[in-house]
Structures are given as structure tokens and as C-alpha cells.
Scaffold this motif. Sequence first.
Motif, PDB file in Angstrom:
ATOM      1  N   ASP A  27       0.768  -1.310   0.091  1.00  8.54           N
ATOM      2  CA  ASP A  27       0.095   0.138   0.083  1.00  8.54           C
ATOM      3  C   ASP A  27       0.898   1.187   0.029  1.00  8.54           C
ATOM      4  N   GLN A  28       1.832   1.071   1.006  1.00 11.92           N
ATOM      5  CA  GLN A  28       2.920   2.539   1.009  1.00 11.92           C
ATOM      6  C   GLN A  28       3.559   2.511  -0.646  1.00 11.92           C
ATOM      7  N   LEU A  29       3.964   1.364  -1.145  1.00  9.26           N
ATOM      8  CA  LEU A  29       4.584   1.345  -2.433  1.00  9.26           C
ATOM      9  C   LEU A  29       3.700   1.956  -3.310  1.00  9.26           C
ATOM     10  N   LYS A  30       2.271   1.599  -3.517  1.00 10.28           N
ATOM     11  CA  LYS A  30       1.377   2.185  -4.603  1.00 10.28           C
ATOM     12  C   LYS A  30       1.462   3.880  -4.110  1.00 10.28           C
ATOM     13  N   ASN A  31       1.480   4.313  -2.948  1.00  7.88           N
ATOM     14  CA  ASN A  31       1.563   5.722  -2.488  1.00  7.88           C
ATOM     15  C   ASN A  31       2.716   6.403  -3.343  1.00  7.88           C
ATOM     16  N   ASP A  32       4.030   5.814  -2.871  1.00 13.93           N
ATOM     17  CA  ASP A  32       5.018   6.255  -3.458  1.00 13.93           C
ATOM     18  C   ASP A  32       5.366   6.412  -4.884  1.00 13.93           C
ATOM     19  N   PHE A  33       4.696   5.461  -5.595  1.00 13.78           N
ATOM     20  CA  PHE A  33       4.634   5.490  -7.210  1.00 13.78           C
ATOM     21  C   PHE A  33       3.932   6.398  -7.585  1.00 13.78           C
ATOM     22  N   GLU A  34       2.784   6.705  -6.810  1.00 10.82           N
ATOM     23  CA  GLU A  34       1.591   7.653  -7.231  1.00 10.82           C
ATOM     24  C   GLU A  34       2.303   8.989  -7.215  1.00 10.82           C
ATOM     25  N   VAL A  53      -1.924  -0.092 -10.994  1.00 14.47           N
ATOM     26  CA  VAL A  53      -3.131  -0.823 -11.210  1.00 14.47           C
ATOM     27  C   VAL A  53      -2.938  -1.886  -9.757  1.00 14.47           C
ATOM     28  N   GLY A  54      -3.814  -1.985  -8.931  1.00 14.73           N
ATOM     29  CA  GLY A  54      -3.771  -2.702  -7.737  1.00 14.73           C
ATOM     30  C   GLY A  54      -3.494  -1.963  -6.525  1.00 14.73           C
ATOM     31  N   PRO A  55      -3.426  -2.595  -5.229  1.00 13.93           N
ATOM     32  CA  PRO A  55      -3.214  -3.901  -5.227  1.00 13.93           C
ATOM     33  C   PRO A  55      -4.273  -4.881  -5.482  1.00 13.93           C
ATOM     34  N   ILE A  56      -3.884  -6.089  -6.001  1.00 17.44           N
ATOM     35  CA  ILE A  56      -4.988  -6.947  -6.453  1.00 17.44           C
ATOM     36  C   ILE A  56      -4.667  -8.163  -5.543  1.00 17.44           C
ATOM     37  N   GLU A  57      -5.747  -8.800  -5.182  1.00 15.55           N
ATOM     38  CA  GLU A  57      -5.741 -10.197  -4.191  1.00 15.55           C
ATOM     39  C   GLU A  57      -5.501 -11.228  -5.126  1.00 15.55           C
ATOM     40  N   MET A  58      -4.745 -12.050  -4.882  1.00 12.14           N
ATOM     41  CA  MET A  58      -4.258 -13.263  -5.863  1.00 12.14           C
ATOM     42  C   MET A  58      -3.942 -14.457  -4.974  1.00 12.14           C
ATOM     43  N   GLY A  59      -4.008 -15.703  -5.598  1.00 12.97           N
ATOM     44  CA  GLY A  59      -3.946 -16.969  -4.775  1.00 12.97           C
ATOM     45  C   GLY A  59      -3.667 -18.073  -6.026  1.00 12.97           C
ATOM     46  N   ARG A  60      -3.220 -19.336  -5.244  1.00 10.51           N
ATOM     47  CA  ARG A  60      -3.299 -20.498  -6.113  1.00 10.51           C
ATOM     48  C   ARG A  60      -3.572 -21.474  -5.309  1.00 10.51           C
ATOM     49  N   GLU A  61      -4.036 -22.460  -5.849  1.00  7.79           N
ATOM     50  CA  GLU A  61      -4.620 -23.821  -4.907  1.00  7.79           C
ATOM     51  C   GLU A  61      -3.702 -25.044  -5.672  1.00  7.79           C
ATOM     52  N   ASN A  62      -3.115 -25.626  -4.778  1.00  9.73           N
ATOM     53  CA  ASN A  62      -2.456 -27.059  -5.087  1.00  9.73           C
ATOM     54  C   ASN A  62      -3.376 -28.028  -5.308  1.00  9.73           C
ATOM     55  N   LYS A  63      -2.894 -29.377  -5.656  1.00  9.29           N
ATOM     56  CA  LYS A  63      -3.527 -30.632  -5.930  1.00  9.29           C
ATOM     57  C   LYS A  63      -4.310 -31.005  -4.456  1.00  9.29           C
ATOM     58  N   TRP A  73      -1.433 -13.819  -1.936  1.00 11.33           N
ATOM     59  CA  TRP A  73      -0.528 -12.692  -1.979  1.00 11.33           C
ATOM     60  C   TRP A  73      -1.160 -11.515  -2.728  1.00 11.33           C
ATOM     61  N   ARG A  74      -0.482 -10.348  -2.776  1.00 12.02           N
ATOM     62  CA  ARG A  74      -1.290  -9.187  -3.399  1.00 12.02           C
ATOM     63  C   ARG A  74       0.041  -8.628  -4.566  1.00 12.02           C
ATOM     64  N   LEU A  75      -0.699  -8.268  -5.542  1.00 16.99           N
ATOM     65  CA  LEU A  75       0.104  -7.856  -6.792  1.00 16.99           C
ATOM     66  C   LEU A  75      -0.019  -6.327  -6.864  1.00 16.99           C
ATOM     67  N   LEU A  76       0.842  -5.537  -7.390  1.00 11.00           N
ATOM     68  CA  LEU A  76       0.726  -4.158  -7.795  1.00 11.00           C
ATOM     69  C   LEU A  76       1.452  -3.925  -9.253  1.00 11.00           C
ATOM     70  N   TYR A  77       0.938  -3.349  -9.974  1.00  9.01           N
ATOM     71  CA  TYR A  77       1.266  -3.397 -11.427  1.00  9.01           C
ATOM     72  C   TYR A  77       1.543  -1.809 -11.824  1.00  9.01           C
ATOM     73  N   LEU A  78       2.624  -1.513 -12.465  1.00  7.21           N
ATOM     74  CA  LEU A  78       2.867  -0.132 -13.159  1.00  7.21           C
ATOM     75  C   LEU A  78       2.077  -0.078 -14.582  1.00  7.21           C
ATOM     76  N   ASN A  79       1.493   0.950 -14.608  1.00  3.55           N
ATOM     77  CA  ASN A  79       0.651   1.054 -16.050  1.00  3.55           C
ATOM     78  C   ASN A  79       1.416   1.926 -16.836  1.00  3.55           C
ATOM     79  N   GLN A  80       2.439   1.582 -17.570  1.00  7.19           N
ATOM     80  CA  GLN A  80       3.423   2.261 -18.156  1.00  7.19           C
ATOM     81  C   GLN A  80       3.483   1.742 -19.758  1.00  7.19           C
TER      82      GLN A  80
END
Length: 251
Positions: free
Chosen positions: A99-106, A113-123, A130-137
Motif C-alpha cells: 500500500d505504501q509502495l503504491k502511494n510512493d509510485f503515485e 493498477v492494484g493492489p490485487i488479491e491473488m492466490g493459487r490452489e495446489n492439488k 498474495w497481493r500484486l501491484l502493477y505499473l501502468n506504463q
Amino acid sequence: MPHLKFDHIIHYIKHIDEFQYPGEVMKLSPGGLHNRYGTHNKLAYTDLAYIELIGVNDEEKLKRVIKTNEGRVSFVAKIVQDNFIQGFKAIALRTDDIDQLKNDFESKGLDVVGPIEMGRENKKGEQTSWRLLYLNQPDAELKPPFFIEWKKSESQREELLANKFQPQFKIKAIEIQATKQALVVNQWRDWFDMEVVSEDEGMTVLALPGEEIEYCIKEGRKNKYSIVIQDSDTDTPYNIVTRGGEYHFIP
């Protein structure tokens, strides 16, 4: 800016279920399904830094996802943009305060774009989140790194993953060919507070503050990543080129 660390590099391959490194030089751990994107993965851990091998199990879902605001900047978009050509597609940097990283970039005038809630499921049905943040460049010549904040702390993840670590290996550098080297160097220094380790006519070497992994950026005819890994079990360099990815091993 919150402290950033190298987290992983993404290597897209086809028929991932059948894949092993030549000679099984690095062992692969099972990953899981990214139901959101129609992808799945395997993981080659050195320590908490790792290589993510990603495959596509639902191509139509993936093509739909990259038409969304989130999807068009996501790490999986590069797979489609490259017309499903195998190879390294993106790198992720780890933060403990996205969240702070997003503020600093802005505050630097960057669109994110984000933070976005993400996850994966194993067998086994076990979830990793986890959460992801992307630069829209969209005008960036080289797709910039994206950013990840794991739900578990580093110490918790080390305890969970220690049996998958391959301590004889250590990721030492990410080699980057860029069609506009000077622009990429200036952007990464400004955006991520990277420091210049060395510089000559042919290459600039950057590093994140307090981090050992280097980013070796040189001019190239196309944008391309490769990886340098230290192997404590060898006394001579060797290379592996597999599924479009170049791996350079050093003693």
C-alpha cells in the motif's frame, strides 16, 4: 519507499506438465492453479528467490483476462503479446508494504493498477495468497517489474518452503537486453531507487539498496531477459538454453 527485494522471474513454457530442466540440473516443486488467469506453474527455489515456470491451461480465459484493466498490465499479458513464444516474460520484486509502495509510485506521477488479491490452489486444495501491484506504463520499452506482497512473513515462508530450497544455487544477476538501454536505466533508477553498481559503454549494472542481486542492462535489438545463477557444486561456467530461456551458471 518500502524496501524491495528480488522475488522471482517468470519463464513461460508449453506443456509444463512434461517439463524438467535438462539433466534435472535444478529440481522443480509443484505449484498450483491460477484460476483467475487460466494458468498453472512449477517452481524452482534457490531460497526465497525462485524461478516460476508458468504454463497456460485455459487459453481462452487468458485471452479474455488480458482485455480487462487488470489483465492488460499483468504478467500473463506478455505471454499473449509475444504470441505464446516461450521464454522469460517478467520479474517480480517483493515488498512488505504494498500500500505504501503504491502511494510512493503515485507521488512520482506513475499510474498503478492494484493492489490485487491473488492466490493459487495446489492439488491438495491448499491455498497460497498474495497481493500484486502493477505499473501502468504502456509507453515503457521494457515491461517493468511488478510487485508482490505475500500474506505470510518471510520467516513463515522460509519455514514452510525450506525443504524445497536448493542452497547450492544462488541467483546472482538478471541480464536485460533493452532496445532503449539509457531510458530503462533512468526509469528503473527513478522508479525503484536502484543504485548504479558499475557502468561502461556497453552495460549499466543496477542493484536495489541493500540487495546483492544485480540487474545488468545493455543495449539489444529486442527486449529480453536471461538469468545468472551461482552453482557452488561446479568449478566451471556452463549454460543451459531451454524453452526460450537462457540460464548462465557460474562457479
